[in-house]
Design a protein around this motif. Structure first.
Motif, PDB file in Angstrom:
ATOM      1  N   SER A 296       0.822  -1.209   0.000  1.00 49.04           N
ATOM      2  CA  SER A 296       0.000   0.000   0.000  1.00 49.04           C
ATOM      3  C   SER A 296       0.857   1.260   0.000  1.00 49.04           C
ATOM      4  N   ASP A 297       2.107   1.140   0.399  1.00 43.26           N
ATOM      5  CA  ASP A 297       2.989   2.311   0.394  1.00 43.26           C
ATOM      6  C   ASP A 297       3.264   2.802  -1.019  1.00 43.26           C
ATOM      7  N   ASN A 298       3.098   1.925  -2.010  1.00 42.77           N
ATOM      8  CA  ASN A 298       3.396   2.316  -3.384  1.00 42.77           C
ATOM      9  C   ASN A 298       2.505   3.452  -3.864  1.00 42.77           C
ATOM     10  N   ALA A 299       1.240   3.438  -3.477  1.00 46.39           N
ATOM     11  CA  ALA A 299       0.305   4.477  -3.918  1.00 46.39           C
ATOM     12  C   ALA A 299       0.754   5.854  -3.432  1.00 46.39           C
ATOM     13  N   VAL A 300       1.216   5.923  -2.183  1.00 44.73           N
ATOM     14  CA  VAL A 300       1.659   7.192  -1.608  1.00 44.73           C
ATOM     15  C   VAL A 300       2.987   7.625  -2.212  1.00 44.73           C
ATOM     16  N   LEU A 301       3.932   6.703  -2.269  1.00 46.66           N
ATOM     17  CA  LEU A 301       5.281   7.038  -2.712  1.00 46.66           C
ATOM     18  C   LEU A 301       5.338   7.360  -4.197  1.00 46.66           C
ATOM     19  N   SER A 302       4.569   6.639  -5.004  1.00 49.82           N
ATOM     20  CA  SER A 302       4.575   6.901  -6.447  1.00 49.82           C
ATOM     21  C   SER A 302       3.977   8.275  -6.748  1.00 49.82           C
ATOM     22  N   GLU A 303       2.991   8.680  -5.952  1.00 47.28           N
ATOM     23  CA  GLU A 303       2.420  10.015  -6.142  1.00 47.28           C
ATOM     24  C   GLU A 303       3.443  11.097  -5.771  1.00 47.28           C
ATOM     25  N   LEU A 304       4.179  10.863  -4.689  1.00 46.60           N
ATOM     26  CA  LEU A 304       5.219  11.815  -4.276  1.00 46.60           C
ATOM     27  C   LEU A 304       6.338  11.898  -5.308  1.00 46.60           C
ATOM     28  N   ALA A 305       6.716  10.740  -5.863  1.00 50.27           N
ATOM     29  CA  ALA A 305       7.840  10.695  -6.805  1.00 50.27           C
ATOM     30  C   ALA A 305       7.419  11.025  -8.224  1.00 50.27           C
ATOM     31  N   GLU A 307       6.101   8.880 -10.258  1.00 48.23           N
ATOM     32  CA  GLU A 307       6.444   7.720 -11.070  1.00 48.23           C
ATOM     33  C   GLU A 307       5.422   6.613 -10.828  1.00 48.23           C
ATOM     34  N   ALA A 308       5.473   5.587 -11.679  1.00 48.91           N
ATOM     35  CA  ALA A 308       4.512   4.494 -11.559  1.00 48.91           C
ATOM     36  C   ALA A 308       4.765   3.654 -10.313  1.00 48.91           C
ATOM     37  N   SER A 309       6.014   3.611  -9.876  1.00 43.45           N
ATOM     38  CA  SER A 309       6.365   2.822  -8.700  1.00 43.45           C
ATOM     39  C   SER A 309       7.488   3.518  -7.951  1.00 43.45           C
ATOM     40  N   ALA A 310       7.461   3.436  -6.636  1.00 42.04           N
ATOM     41  CA  ALA A 310       8.496   4.095  -5.830  1.00 42.04           C
ATOM     42  C   ALA A 310       8.687   3.326  -4.530  1.00 42.04           C
TER      43      ALA A 310
END
Length: 406
Positions: A296-305, A307-310
């Motif tokens: 679930s952290d991917n949704a938050v981190l990808s929005e911050l970065a 990018e599609a994945s972070a």
């Protein structure tokens, strides 16, 4: 050079086909991610997966196959049952494809350890495995040298030091036990990769492990090695490249360093880690015990970065966000119980070769704990965790069965 040629010219017949399949799979799967760097004409994606994804998928299927054809394992699976069960429950409650992928990546190294512990080990088998691993490391290191000279960067800049670290720690164990200086030179050569690429946590891990290596049982000899470690650290710290990458102002003192990346007001360059931590704080507060679900952290981190994945670049933080404090406790519990069990073996009289294996395995715990703080090493399955758990499996098998002749 003559000794190097002699080392690789030695042919060791290993009649155990599953043994060779298992270890050749580990080594091949660590090489696959570098293929499109060796052959730039290759596509970056294959069936929708990058080459790293392809490699751990191959490793997963081979490991599952061997799980059903192995002899009785010596691996302490009970130590990791709570972590495995928790991962499965979390995935069943909040299923997603990337959550499934993460779950497999987390569980695969444990299965690798189980399979590794099912074999009987001998000096010829360990020599053969080290020899094949050395071939892989030479290719990876030469690839780093070429890319660093041509571009200033290295393929898989974050994960390559972890792979080299495994070989460095095994070689250093051989040096401490058998006092063969060639293996110290191997360690120092491999240390050049994180030093030249200024991979800061890898530098810290290499230097710390050099001093604290468990294969060096002599307290008195740790003093000169500690001094040498301090000299290595001083050389690294004073280098212009380290100063520029570490401090926003391009220059700092040792007193400016802090193990806490997220300490407010410091001048340390965290490469965005502080932003990741701040972005995850609401979710950490919202579901502190059970977490927010696998990946679930991917949704938050990808929005911050953007990018599609972070990644959070901190496995303690990432596991806590996805699986909560309970999940992190299950993971750290597995590490802690296993480490304590191996430490009990450490204080027994053992043959020199077992001291190398046991000392290297215990030292890898140290590296794993450090790398988890600065990166997502748990997901770098084929670069570090697979080898780490394989070493644990080898240690338990050797302790239980002893060393065979063939």
């Amino acid at each position: 050079m003559e000794q190097l040629i002699t080392f690789f010219s030695v042919r060791t017949e290993i009649p155990d086909k599953n043994f060779k399949l298992f270890f050749n799979t580990l080594f091949l799967c660590s090489l696959i991610p570098y293929l499109n760097s060796i052959f730039p004409v290759l596509p970056s994606l294959f069936f929708g997966f990058n080459w790293t994804g392809i490699s751990w998928i191959i490793c997963f299927f081979v490991t599952i196959y061997l799980l059903f054809s192995m002899e009785r394992p010596a691996f302490p699976l009970l130590n990791w049952v709570f972590w495995i069960v928790y991962l499965i429950i979390a995935l069943s409650v909040d299923f997603s494809f990337i959550g499934l992928q993460l779950t497999i990546q987390y569980v695969l190294p444990i299965f690798v350890g189980v399979v590794a512990s099912s074999f009987t080990y001998s000096w010829p088998k360990l020599f053969w495995a080290y020899q094949q691993f050395a071939r892989l490391i030479i290719v990876v290191f030469l690839l780093f040298v070429v890319y660093f000279i041509v571009t200033g960067y290295s393929p898989h800049m974050a994960s390559t030091p972890m792979l080299l670290y495994v070989m460095a720690i095994i070689s250093l164990g051989v040096f401490y036990v058998f006092r063969d200086k060639k293996f110290l030179i191997i360690f120092l050569i491999l240390f050049m990769m994180p030093f030249l690429s200024v991979t800061r946590m890898a530098i810290l891990v290499f230097v710390t492990s050099f001093v604290a290596h468990f294969s060096n049982e002599s307290i008195s000899s740790k003093i000169p090695y500690a001094l040498l470690g301090l000299i290595l650290f001083a050389i690294v710290f004073s280098s212009e490249s380290f100063q520029e990458k570490t401090f926003h102002d391009g220059k700092g003192e040792i007193s400016d360093l802090s193990i806490n990346y997220y300490e407010a007001g410091n001048d340390l360059n965290t490469n965005g880690r502080t932003a990741w931590q701040l972005g995850l704080e609401p979710g950490l507060a919202r579901n502190p015990v059970f977490g927010n679900g696998p990946r679930s952290d991917n949704a938050v981190l990808s929005e911050l970065a953007g990018e599609a994945s972070a990644e959070a670049h901190n496995d303690y933080l990432s596991v806590r966000y996805n699986y909560g404090w309970l999940g992190l406790l299950c993971l750290l519990g597995g590490f802690s119980v296993t480490f304590i069990q191996l430490m009990k073996l450490y204080f027994k009289d053992t043959i020199p070769l077992f001291k190398v294996v046991l000392g290297a395995t215990l030292t890898l715990f140290l590296g794993f704990a450090f790398f988890m703080y600065s990166d997502n090493i748990l997901k770098y399955t084929i670069f570090f965790p697979n080898y780490f758990f394989a070493m644990i499996g080898i240690t338990y098998s050797t302790s239980k069965r002893g060393l065979a002749y063939l």
